[in-house]
Structure formats: structure tokens, C-alpha cells
Scaffold this motif. Structure first.
Motif, PDB file in Angstrom:
ATOM      1  N   LYS A   1      -6.115  22.500  47.355  1.00  0.00           N
ATOM      2  CA  LYS A   1      -5.234  21.437  47.736  1.00  0.00           C
ATOM      3  C   LYS A   1      -3.989  22.573  48.461  1.00  0.00           C
ATOM      4  N   GLU A   2      -3.843  23.790  47.868  1.00  0.00           N
ATOM      5  CA  GLU A   2      -2.761  24.468  48.564  1.00  0.00           C
ATOM      6  C   GLU A   2      -3.174  25.239  49.691  1.00  0.00           C
ATOM      7  N   TYR A   3      -4.347  25.105  50.329  1.00  0.00           N
ATOM      8  CA  TYR A   3      -4.638  25.668  51.625  1.00  0.00           C
ATOM      9  C   TYR A   3      -3.932  25.143  52.769  1.00  0.00           C
ATOM     10  N   ASP A   4      -3.189  26.101  53.654  1.00  0.00           N
ATOM     11  CA  ASP A   4      -2.318  25.787  54.559  1.00  0.00           C
ATOM     12  C   ASP A   4      -2.150  26.849  55.474  1.00  0.00           C
ATOM     13  N   PHE A   5      -2.099  26.507  56.785  1.00  0.00           N
ATOM     14  CA  PHE A   5      -1.903  27.606  57.755  1.00  0.00           C
ATOM     15  C   PHE A   5      -1.336  26.676  59.107  1.00  0.00           C
ATOM     16  N   THR A   6      -0.814  27.336  59.971  1.00  0.00           N
ATOM     17  CA  THR A   6      -0.416  27.130  61.247  1.00  0.00           C
ATOM     18  C   THR A   6      -1.004  27.343  62.551  1.00  0.00           C
ATOM     19  N   LEU A   7      -1.664  26.706  63.374  1.00  0.00           N
ATOM     20  CA  LEU A   7      -2.317  27.165  64.453  1.00  0.00           C
ATOM     21  C   LEU A   7      -1.413  27.903  65.562  1.00  0.00           C
ATOM     22  N   GLU A   8      -1.681  29.023  66.049  1.00  0.00           N
ATOM     23  CA  GLU A   8      -0.768  29.682  66.855  1.00  0.00           C
ATOM     24  C   GLU A   8      -0.938  28.863  68.365  1.00  0.00           C
ATOM     25  N   ASN A   9      -0.045  29.110  69.215  1.00  0.00           N
ATOM     26  CA  ASN A   9       0.010  28.270  70.357  1.00  0.00           C
ATOM     27  C   ASN A   9      -1.114  28.388  71.219  1.00  0.00           C
TER      28      ASN A   9
ATOM     29  N   ALA B   1     -11.446  32.112  58.203  1.00  0.00           N
ATOM     30  CA  ALA B   1     -11.794  31.903  59.457  1.00  0.00           C
ATOM     31  C   ALA B   1     -12.207  30.457  59.511  1.00  0.00           C
ATOM     32  N   PRO B   2     -11.525  29.151  59.514  1.00  0.00           N
ATOM     33  CA  PRO B   2     -11.689  27.868  59.454  1.00  0.00           C
ATOM     34  C   PRO B   2     -12.107  27.682  60.967  1.00  0.00           C
ATOM     35  N   ILE B   3     -13.052  26.660  60.902  1.00  0.00           N
ATOM     36  CA  ILE B   3     -13.425  26.023  62.164  1.00  0.00           C
ATOM     37  C   ILE B   3     -12.451  24.816  62.363  1.00  0.00           C
ATOM     38  N   VAL B   4     -11.836  24.712  63.581  1.00  0.00           N
ATOM     39  CA  VAL B   4     -10.959  23.816  64.038  1.00  0.00           C
ATOM     40  C   VAL B   4     -11.358  23.124  65.132  1.00  0.00           C
ATOM     41  N   ILE B   5     -11.561  21.673  65.075  1.00  0.00           N
ATOM     42  CA  ILE B   5     -11.890  20.842  66.143  1.00  0.00           C
ATOM     43  C   ILE B   5     -11.281  19.797  66.455  1.00  0.00           C
ATOM     44  N   ASN B   6     -10.919  19.720  67.902  1.00  0.00           N
ATOM     45  CA  ASN B   6     -10.098  18.553  68.275  1.00  0.00           C
ATOM     46  C   ASN B   6     -11.106  17.419  68.493  1.00  0.00           C
ATOM     47  N   SER B   7     -11.028  16.469  67.876  1.00  0.00           N
ATOM     48  CA  SER B   7     -11.957  15.467  67.697  1.00  0.00           C
ATOM     49  C   SER B   7     -11.997  14.447  68.829  1.00  0.00           C
ATOM     50  N   LYS B   8     -10.838  14.362  69.611  1.00  0.00           N
ATOM     51  CA  LYS B   8     -10.634  13.628  70.651  1.00  0.00           C
ATOM     52  C   LYS B   8     -11.443  14.057  71.816  1.00  0.00           C
ATOM     53  N   LYS B   9     -11.453  15.552  71.981  1.00  0.00           N
ATOM     54  CA  LYS B   9     -12.183  16.233  73.297  1.00  0.00           C
ATOM     55  C   LYS B   9     -13.260  16.920  72.962  1.00  0.00           C
ATOM     56  N   ASN B  10     -13.771  17.073  71.752  1.00  0.00           N
ATOM     57  CA  ASN B  10     -14.801  17.751  70.889  1.00  0.00           C
ATOM     58  C   ASN B  10     -14.867  19.314  71.339  1.00  0.00           C
ATOM     59  N   ILE B  11     -13.800  19.633  71.295  1.00  0.00           N
ATOM     60  CA  ILE B  11     -13.621  21.312  71.673  1.00  0.00           C
ATOM     61  C   ILE B  11     -13.280  21.789  70.314  1.00  0.00           C
ATOM     62  N   ALA B  12     -13.895  23.338  69.992  1.00  0.00           N
ATOM     63  CA  ALA B  12     -13.559  23.801  68.546  1.00  0.00           C
ATOM     64  C   ALA B  12     -13.489  25.478  69.089  1.00  0.00           C
ATOM     65  N   LYS B  13     -12.999  25.795  67.687  1.00  0.00           N
ATOM     66  CA  LYS B  13     -12.972  27.206  67.577  1.00  0.00           C
ATOM     67  C   LYS B  13     -12.850  27.804  66.303  1.00  0.00           C
ATOM     68  N   GLN B  14     -13.614  28.898  65.913  1.00  0.00           N
ATOM     69  CA  GLN B  14     -13.282  29.516  64.586  1.00  0.00           C
ATOM     70  C   GLN B  14     -12.232  30.417  64.627  1.00  0.00           C
ATOM     71  N   VAL B  15     -11.092  29.914  63.976  1.00  0.00           N
ATOM     72  CA  VAL B  15      -9.926  30.676  64.024  1.00  0.00           C
ATOM     73  C   VAL B  15      -9.925  31.613  62.900  1.00  0.00           C
ATOM     74  N   ILE B  16      -9.383  32.890  63.040  1.00  0.00           N
ATOM     75  CA  ILE B  16      -9.214  34.069  62.372  1.00  0.00           C
ATOM     76  C   ILE B  16      -7.995  34.008  61.917  1.00  0.00           C
ATOM     77  N   LEU B  17      -7.624  33.887  60.663  1.00  0.00           N
ATOM     78  CA  LEU B  17      -6.381  33.791  60.171  1.00  0.00           C
ATOM     79  C   LEU B  17      -6.018  35.097  59.556  1.00  0.00           C
ATOM     80  N   ASN B  18      -4.729  35.462  59.917  1.00  0.00           N
ATOM     81  CA  ASN B  18      -4.116  36.755  59.187  1.00  0.00           C
ATOM     82  C   ASN B  18      -3.150  36.491  58.081  1.00  0.00           C
ATOM     83  N   HIS B  19      -4.026  35.833  56.841  1.00  0.00           N
ATOM     84  CA  HIS B  19      -3.083  35.521  55.677  1.00  0.00           C
ATOM     85  C   HIS B  19      -3.680  36.067  54.743  1.00  0.00           C
ATOM     86  N   GLN B  20      -2.887  36.900  53.818  1.00  0.00           N
ATOM     87  CA  GLN B  20      -3.094  37.814  52.849  1.00  0.00           C
ATOM     88  C   GLN B  20      -3.654  37.053  51.642  1.00  0.00           C
TER      89      GLN B  20
END
Length: 149
Positions: free
Chosen positions: A68-76, A111-130
Motif C-alpha cells: 500500500k505504501e508503494y509510491d513514486f513520481t515519473l520523471e518528465n 524497476a516497475p513496468i509503466v504502461i500507457n494503456s491508451k496508446k499501448n506504449i510501455a517502459k521499465q522504469v528504474i527508480l532511484n528510491h532507497q
């Protein structure tokens, strides 16, 4: 289209179901096209199946169902790459390392998988969160406490 999958045998799917990873998943530079298949009836566990490689499939889940506490912000630059216009179109998954017994299964929160479900574009994002790492226990132990009285 038809493909042979790692966990589901032969499956038929439509071109519009393909999710494109423009930058590929780290470690798999030639794999950019995947489909998502449900692994269980509830849809809690999914398979990210390569369209071109039968043996390449990742088990994943929505981390918010377990942590439940998982949280992060996507970089621009990630928002731009995925062409995200609204957070309503964003799906977040984590790749699992399935263990036996299953309650020892871990999630890659770093390293979550982030998907734009409207356009079906994805990326595995590497987070720098300790606080997030690649082998986070999916099933947290609930600490019990005794009530005296």
C-alpha cells in the motif's frame, strides 16, 4: 495473429493488443513487442509475454494490491516517452520472482513496468528510491500482538 506462449500454449490476439517498449526492457534489447495475459481467474497475476520469443515471459502484478505504501513520481522524460496525457491511462506493474513456496515470491519495486494503456506504449522504469529494491517480499508478514487483560 497467433503465437505460442510460455504459459498459455497457442493464443490468438489482435494487433491492437500489442504493447510496444520503444527502449526495450533492460537486458532484452531485441524484444520490444509484448502482450499481457491473465495468469489467474481474478486477474491478480499477469504474464507479460514476448510476441516474438515463446520462452520470454515475465510474471507481474499490480504492486498496489500488496504494498500500500508503494509510491513514486515519473520523471518528465518518461511521461514524454510514453506520451502520457492523463494518469487515468497509466498502469503500473512489478515483475515477480516466483518462489516455492509461493509466499516467498518477491517483487521488483525498483524497476516497475509503466504502461500507457491508451496508446499501448510501455517502459521499465528504474527508480532511484532507497526504500525499494529488486527482491521485495510480495506477501508481507502481519505482526501479531497480544492484548493483555
Amino acid at each position: 495473429m497467433k503465437i505460442i506462449t510460455k504459459y498459455h500454449g497457442e493464443r490468438e490476439f489482435e494487433e491492437k493488443e500489442i504493447i510496444i517498449f520503444p527502449q526495450a526492457i533492460p537486458g532484452f534489447p531485441d524484444e520490444k513487442k509484448f502482450i499481457v495475459l491473465s495468469l489467474d481467474e481474478e486477474g491478480e497475476f499477469l504474464v507479460l509475454q514476448s510476441v516474438s520469443n515463446t520462452q520470454l515471459a515475465f510474471i507481474m502484478t499490480n504492486p498496489f494490491n500488496f504494498i500500500k505504501e508503494y509510491d513514486f513520481t515519473l520523471e518528465n522524460h518518461v511521461v514524454e516517452l510514453l506520451e502520457i496525457e492523463s494518469d487515468k491511462n497509466v498502469l503500473i506493474f512489478t515483475i515477480l520472482t516466483v518462489k516455492d513456496p509461493f509466499d516467498k515470491t518477491t517483487a521488483n519495486l525498483q524497476a516497475p513496468i509503466v504502461i500507457n494503456s491508451k496508446k499501448n506504449i510501455a517502459k521499465q522504469v528504474i527508480l532511484n528510491h532507497q526504500d525499494y529494491h529488486t527482491k521485495h517480499l510480495l506477501f508481507q508478514k502481519v505482526k501479531s500482538s497480544r492484548v493483555k487483560g
